[in-house]
Scaffold this motif. Structure first.
Motif, short mmCIF file in Angstrom:
data_model
loop_
_atom_site.label_atom_id
_atom_site.label_comp_id
_atom_site.label_asym_id
_atom_site.label_seq_id
_atom_site.Cartn_x
_atom_site.Cartn_y
_atom_site.Cartn_z
N LEU A 256 0.93 -1.22 -0.06
CA LEU A 256 -0.06 -0.04 0.02
C LEU A 256 0.68 1.23 0.13
N HIS A 257 0.62 2.26 -0.83
CA HIS A 257 1.25 3.37 -1.08
C HIS A 257 0.82 4.23 0.17
N PRO A 258 1.86 4.94 0.96
CA PRO A 258 1.44 5.81 2.03
C PRO A 258 0.46 6.93 1.92
N SER A 259 0.76 7.53 0.66
CA SER A 259 -0.37 8.69 0.16
C SER A 259 -1.81 8.28 0.15
N CYS A 260 -1.94 7.07 0.04
CA CYS A 260 -3.57 6.51 -0.35
C CYS A 260 -4.26 6.57 0.95
N VAL A 261 -3.71 6.45 2.04
CA VAL A 261 -4.39 6.38 3.16
C VAL A 261 -5.13 7.65 3.71
N LEU A 262 -4.57 8.95 3.64
CA LEU A 262 -5.17 9.93 4.07
C LEU A 262 -6.45 10.35 3.36
N PRO A 263 -6.56 10.26 1.92
CA PRO A 263 -8.07 10.65 1.39
C PRO A 263 -9.10 9.67 1.94
N ALA A 264 -8.85 8.60 2.01
CA ALA A 264 -9.80 7.55 2.69
C ALA A 264 -10.13 7.74 3.76
N LYS A 265 -9.09 8.04 4.68
CA LYS A 265 -9.34 8.32 6.13
C LYS A 265 -10.25 9.46 6.40
N LEU A 266 -10.07 10.45 5.72
CA LEU A 266 -10.63 11.69 5.85
C LEU A 266 -12.03 11.65 5.42
N ASN A 267 -12.11 10.98 4.57
CA ASN A 267 -13.69 10.55 3.98
C ASN A 267 -14.25 9.37 4.51
N ASN A 268 -13.81 8.80 5.37
CA ASN A 268 -14.42 7.77 6.02
C ASN A 268 -14.60 6.58 5.07
N ILE A 269 -13.73 6.29 4.27
CA ILE A 269 -14.09 5.19 3.07
C ILE A 269 -13.26 4.14 3.38
N PRO A 270 -13.80 2.79 3.64
CA PRO A 270 -12.86 1.75 3.99
C PRO A 270 -11.93 1.31 2.79
N VAL A 271 -10.79 0.70 3.10
CA VAL A 271 -9.93 0.37 2.06
C VAL A 271 -9.80 -1.17 2.31
N ARG A 272 -9.80 -1.96 1.25
CA ARG A 272 -9.59 -3.44 1.44
C ARG A 272 -8.64 -3.74 0.56
N LEU A 273 -7.55 -4.46 0.83
CA LEU A 273 -6.21 -5.29 0.33
C LEU A 273 -6.73 -6.63 -0.09
N LEU A 274 -6.66 -6.65 -1.27
CA LEU A 274 -7.02 -8.10 -1.92
C LEU A 274 -5.93 -8.75 -2.91
N ASN A 275 -5.99 -9.96 -3.04
CA ASN A 275 -5.07 -10.84 -3.98
C ASN A 275 -5.80 -11.14 -5.13
N THR A 276 -5.40 -10.62 -6.28
CA THR A 276 -5.80 -11.04 -7.55
C THR A 276 -5.76 -12.57 -7.72
N MET A 277 -4.61 -13.29 -7.34
CA MET A 277 -4.30 -14.65 -7.46
C MET A 277 -5.30 -15.38 -6.81
N GLN A 278 -5.67 -14.73 -5.61
CA GLN A 278 -6.75 -15.59 -4.63
C GLN A 278 -7.83 -14.62 -4.24
N PRO A 279 -8.60 -14.28 -5.30
CA PRO A 279 -9.82 -13.41 -5.05
C PRO A 279 -10.71 -13.80 -3.94
N ASP A 280 -10.74 -14.95 -3.66
CA ASP A 280 -11.75 -15.34 -2.38
C ASP A 280 -11.16 -15.16 -1.14
N ALA A 281 -9.71 -14.97 -1.16
CA ALA A 281 -9.19 -14.56 0.25
C ALA A 281 -9.74 -13.21 0.99
N PRO A 282 -9.93 -13.39 2.18
CA PRO A 282 -10.58 -12.13 2.86
C PRO A 282 -9.46 -10.86 2.94
N GLY A 283 -8.43 -10.92 2.59
CA GLY A 283 -7.42 -9.89 2.47
C GLY A 283 -7.43 -8.93 3.94
N THR A 284 -7.27 -7.84 4.06
CA THR A 284 -7.18 -6.65 5.02
C THR A 284 -7.99 -5.57 4.69
#
Length: 439
Positions: A256-284
C-alpha cells in the motif's frame, strides 16, 4: 459504487488481464483503476534515460523490444483477428508512436509524457477486451480529471467537478475504466503522482465520488504481519485502522502506498487489500474503527536505505534554540526526517533520502560535531501501543536484546515503536520480532 485498483502484476500478461476482466465484470458497477503492465514503467524510465544521455539508438532498441512485448500480449488477449484486436493494437501503437517521436529529436523535458504511456496502454487493452466480452465499459481519460497544483498536491475539487459528470452521463455503463498514476500539473502539462501513485489515484477517486469502498488488488493476500520475503510463516492481518496502516505503509509495507491512506481516512471510506491471484481470500480491511478485540501488536515492517546523523554540541546543554537551528537546516533543504532522538548535548535523526546530504552536513558542522551512519534500516513495530497498555513496548525491546540498536523511537504516536539497525541485522531483527511477538 466501489473503486477497484489493480497493480502492474495483476495486469502483467494477457492471461492476467483476462482474469481481472472476469473478476471486475462480476463485481457490479464500479470504477476500475489500472497501473501499467509490470515492468513497463521501468522500461519507459530506461528509454527516457537513454534519451537524456543522447543515446537515441539505445532508446530505439529498448522501445522496439517493448513494442514486441505488447504485440505478443495483444495476440494472447485476442487469439482471433477482430475489430477489438485491431483497435487494441491501434491504441497501443499510438502510445508507442508518441514515445518514438522523441527518439528523432533532441530530448528536452518529455520524460513525464513517456512515463504516462504505460497506463494508457494497459487501459486500452483492457477496454477493448471488455468490449469484446459484451461488457458496457466506459474509458475515462485520467488526464481530463486528475490534476496537481504548484505544490504537487492533488486538486480534489477539480477532480470531483470533472469526474462526477463523466459518470452521470453514462447511467447504463457497467464499468468505468481509467488510468492510475498519471495526471496534469498546474501548467497543464502531463505529469504523474510518483511511484505507487495508482493507489493514490484510487483513493482520490473514491473520495471524489464518495465510494462505498476502495479495493487495492495486488499479488499478495492483504497486509502481512511481517515481510514474507525474509520471514517464514507470516499471515495477513485481518483488520487495521488507518493510523496503523499508514505507519506500516510509510515504514516499508510495499502493498500500500502511504499517500493512499489520507483521502480515504478523511472521507471515512474503507480500504480493502485483496489478492488478484486468490480473489476469495478475505485480505485486510482498513477503516476508522477501533478494533477492541485485537488490541496489541499487529505487524512489523522495515524501511531500507536510511541515513542516520548524530549532531552533538556542548552548547546545547541547557540552551534553547539549538533544536530549532538543527531542524531549520533540514527545512531549508526540504528534507524530511523520519526518527528523532535527543539528549542533553545532542540529537540524532534519520533520513530516507541522501539528496543534499553533503550540503546538510556541511551546514550542521558550522555549529556542531556531526557523525553520519549509512546503510541503516528502520524496523517499525505497529499496533495499539498507547502508553497505558503496559508491557507491549517492553516485549518489542526484549525481542531485540541480541541485536545492536542505533536508535529507538517511541511515544511519537500511539501506534508504533521503531528501531534503527544496520542493514546487516535487518533479517535477524525481523525474525526475532516475529518469533517473540507472534510465534
Amino acid at each position: 459504487m466501489k473503486v477497484l485498483k489493480f497493480g502492474g502484476t495483476s495486469v502483467g500478461s494477457a492471461q492476467r488481464i483476462i482474469n481481472v476482466a472476469g473478476l471486475i465484470s462480476s463485481r457490479g458497477r464500479n470504477v476500475v483503476v489500472l497501473s501499467a503492465m509490470s515492468g513497463t514503467t521501468n522500461t519507459l524510465v530506461e528509454i527516457a534515460d537513454y534519451l537524456m544521455r543522447g543515446n537515441n539508438d539505445g532508446a530505439k532498441e529498448t522501445l522496439n523490444n517493448l513494442e514486441k512485448k505488447y504485440a505478443r500480449e495483444i495476440n494472447g488477449l485476442f487469439p482471433d483477428d477482430s475489430s477489438f484486436k485491431q483497435a487494441a493494437w491501434e491504441g497501443v501503437s499510438a502510445c508507442i508512436s508518441i514515445i518514438r517521436s522523441f527518439t528523432n529529436t533532441s530530448f528536452t523535458t518529455a520524460e513525464k509524457t513517456i512515463l504516462a504511456q504505460g497506463e494508457r496502454m494497459s487501459t486500452v487493452m483492457m477496454y477493448q477486451y471488455l468490449l469484446s466480452q459484451g461488457i458496457n465499459v466506459v474509458l475515462l481519460d485520467a488526464l481530463e480529471f486528475m490534476r496537481i497544483d504548484r505544490d504537487n498536491s492533488p486538486e480534489i475539487q477539480y477532480l470531483h467537478d470533472r469526474i462526477t459528470p463523466m459518470i452521470e452521463r453514462n447511467p447504463d455503463a457497467q464499468i468505468f475504466l481509467t488510468q492510475g498514476y498519471i495526471c496534469r500539473n498546474a501548467k497543464g502539462a502531463i505529469d504523474n503522482l510518483q511511484r505507487g501513485g495508482s493507489d493514490l489515484t484510487a483513493s482520490l477517486i473514491g473520495a471524489a465520488i464518495e465510494a462505498d469502498e476502495i479495493e487495492i488488488w495486488t499479488d499478495i493476500d492483504g497486509m502481512h504481519n511481517n515481510d514474507p520475503r525474509f520471514v517464514s510463516n507470516t499471515r495477513p492481518v485481518n483488520h487495521l485502522n488507518f493510523e496503523e496502516a499508514a505507519e506500516l505503509a510509510y515504514f516499508g509495507a510495499k502493498i500500500l502506498h502511504p499517500s493512499c491512506v489520507l483521502p480515504a481516512k478523511l472521507n471515512n471510506i474503507p480500504v480493502r487489500l485483496l489478492n488478484t491471484m486468490q480473489p476469495d481470500a478475505p485480505g485486510t480491511l482498513i477503516d476508522n474503527r477501533l478494533d477492541l478485540n485485537t488490541k496489541g501488536i499487529k505487524a512489523i515492517a522495515a524501511k531500507d536505505d536510511i541515513v542516520a546523523i548524530r549532531i552533538k554540541s556542548g552548547r546545547m546543554l541547557l540552551a534553547y534554540g539549538f533544536l530549532q537551528r538543527v531542524f531549520q537546516v533540514f527545512a531549508s533543504h526540504k528534507t524530511p526526517i523520519d526518527m528523532v532522538a535527543t539528549s542533553e548535548v545532542g540529537v540524532s535523526v534519520t533520513l530516507e533520502s541522501r539528496h543534499n546530504i553533503t550540503e546538510i552536513v556541511n551546514e550542521l558542522k558550522k555549529f556542531s560535531t556531526v557523525t553520519v551512519d549509512n546503510d541503516m534500516v528502520i524496523i517499525c513495530v505497529v499496533g495499539d501501543l498507547e502508553w497505558h497498555n503496559s508491557g507491549l513496548e517492553a516485549k518489542a525491546i526484549d525481542a531485540m536484546r541480541d541485536i545492536p540498536v542505533r536508535m529507538i523511537s517511541y511515544g511519537g504516536s500511539d501506534y508504533n515503536i521503531s528501531f534503527l539497525v544496520s542493514k546487516d541485522d535487518k533479517v535477524k531483527a525481523l525474525n526475532a520480532l516475529s518469533d517473540h511477538l507472534f510465534n
